[in-house]
Design a protein around this motif. Sequence first.
Motif, mmCIF file in Angstrom:
data_model
loop_
_atom_site.group_PDB
_atom_site.id
_atom_site.type_symbol
_atom_site.label_atom_id
_atom_site.label_comp_id
_atom_site.label_asym_id
_atom_site.label_seq_id
_atom_site.Cartn_x
_atom_site.Cartn_y
_atom_site.Cartn_z
ATOM 1 N N ASN A 52 -27.068 -29.590 24.105
ATOM 2 C CA ASN A 52 -28.063 -28.545 24.356
ATOM 3 C C ASN A 52 -29.230 -28.599 23.376
ATOM 4 O O ASN A 52 -30.393 -28.532 23.778
ATOM 5 C CB ASN A 52 -27.373 -27.184 24.273
ATOM 6 C CG ASN A 52 -28.274 -26.040 24.661
ATOM 7 O OD1 ASN A 52 -29.083 -26.166 25.564
ATOM 8 N ND2 ASN A 52 -28.132 -24.930 23.964
ATOM 9 N N GLN A 98 -22.705 -25.612 27.408
ATOM 10 C CA GLN A 98 -23.135 -26.935 26.941
ATOM 11 C C GLN A 98 -22.708 -27.121 25.490
ATOM 12 O O GLN A 98 -22.851 -26.204 24.669
ATOM 13 C CB GLN A 98 -24.660 -27.087 27.047
ATOM 14 C CG GLN A 98 -25.174 -27.123 28.484
ATOM 15 C CD GLN A 98 -26.663 -27.407 28.568
ATOM 16 O OE1 GLN A 98 -27.408 -27.130 27.644
ATOM 17 N NE2 GLN A 98 -27.092 -27.952 29.687
ATOM 18 N N GLY A 140 -26.290 -22.610 27.587
ATOM 19 C CA GLY A 140 -27.366 -23.577 27.845
ATOM 20 C C GLY A 140 -28.163 -23.216 29.080
ATOM 21 O O GLY A 140 -27.603 -23.054 30.159
#
Length: 283
Positions: A156, A151, A122
């Motif tokens: 995300n 993430q 992410g």
Amino acid sequence: MIAVISYQFRRLVRGAGISLIFAVVGSGLWYWQEREVRDRLSWMGVPEWQTTSWQGFNRVLRSHAFLVGWSDIRVSPLWVSYALHETPDAPIGDRPHGFAQDWRSLWPVISDQYTHSGYDRGHLAPNYAIARVHGRAAQLDTFQMTNITPQRPDLNRRVWQRLEEVVMDDFLPRFEQLRVVTGPVFDEHFMHRVGFTQVPSAFYKIIVVPGEHPRALAFLIPQTVRGDEPLDRFLVSIDELEARTRLDFFPRLPEDVETPLEANIETKGWALQRVARRPGRYQ
DNA sequence: TTTGATGT
């Protein structure tokens, strides 16, 4: 004999003096330039860690269009800071295929470590926003692993993507200039790692409208989101983020401005109700 | 045209 020694000694001293002048002038130039860059890429000073705890310790990595506060203990960024301004519409560079190892991280942080981990790579400084405002070289910097955190996909690709889209499509046209600080929040009871990198339990994003009467909006979003939650559910005060991250945001802000800006959640003027439930682009 | 990734 003595004359020879004293000649050599004088030469040595003179050489040392010239080296010292170079060192002073060189480090002075470095300091001046570094300060200029930090002022451009952050707002009211880069985040500082509270000296009573080791958790906030970080060193500043500089890229073309953003700063990273890198922790060699978490093997993770603790904060990323960047500036956005309105730009004419123009095509942006293609999304790069991979993520690059950053030689500045003490421990090797490699894209492969994320494969099959259950976590996305992410971005903190976002690909689209940085590419749009700051160009191709800056866009490529966002794919350095020091800008990446683990993430969950529902965060995300959904909530975080929706928030970043609102920043570019709504907040930036509305206010013209923004400063953003964003990063992870760690929980000492959740010590999972991806490679060497500690997995955060949540993420924060602070969006500032700079100026004489600054505005700020702060979000705290846990990893466990479904993805379709209204964005305003995640609003918090900056004071709460400082308690959770052990960082001091905007340390150069005068106290009479800082106190109300960081203690309150002031949503007037942001038109949040228009954007908070906007659906994501994916899934 | 243009906002997030994965994995074959």
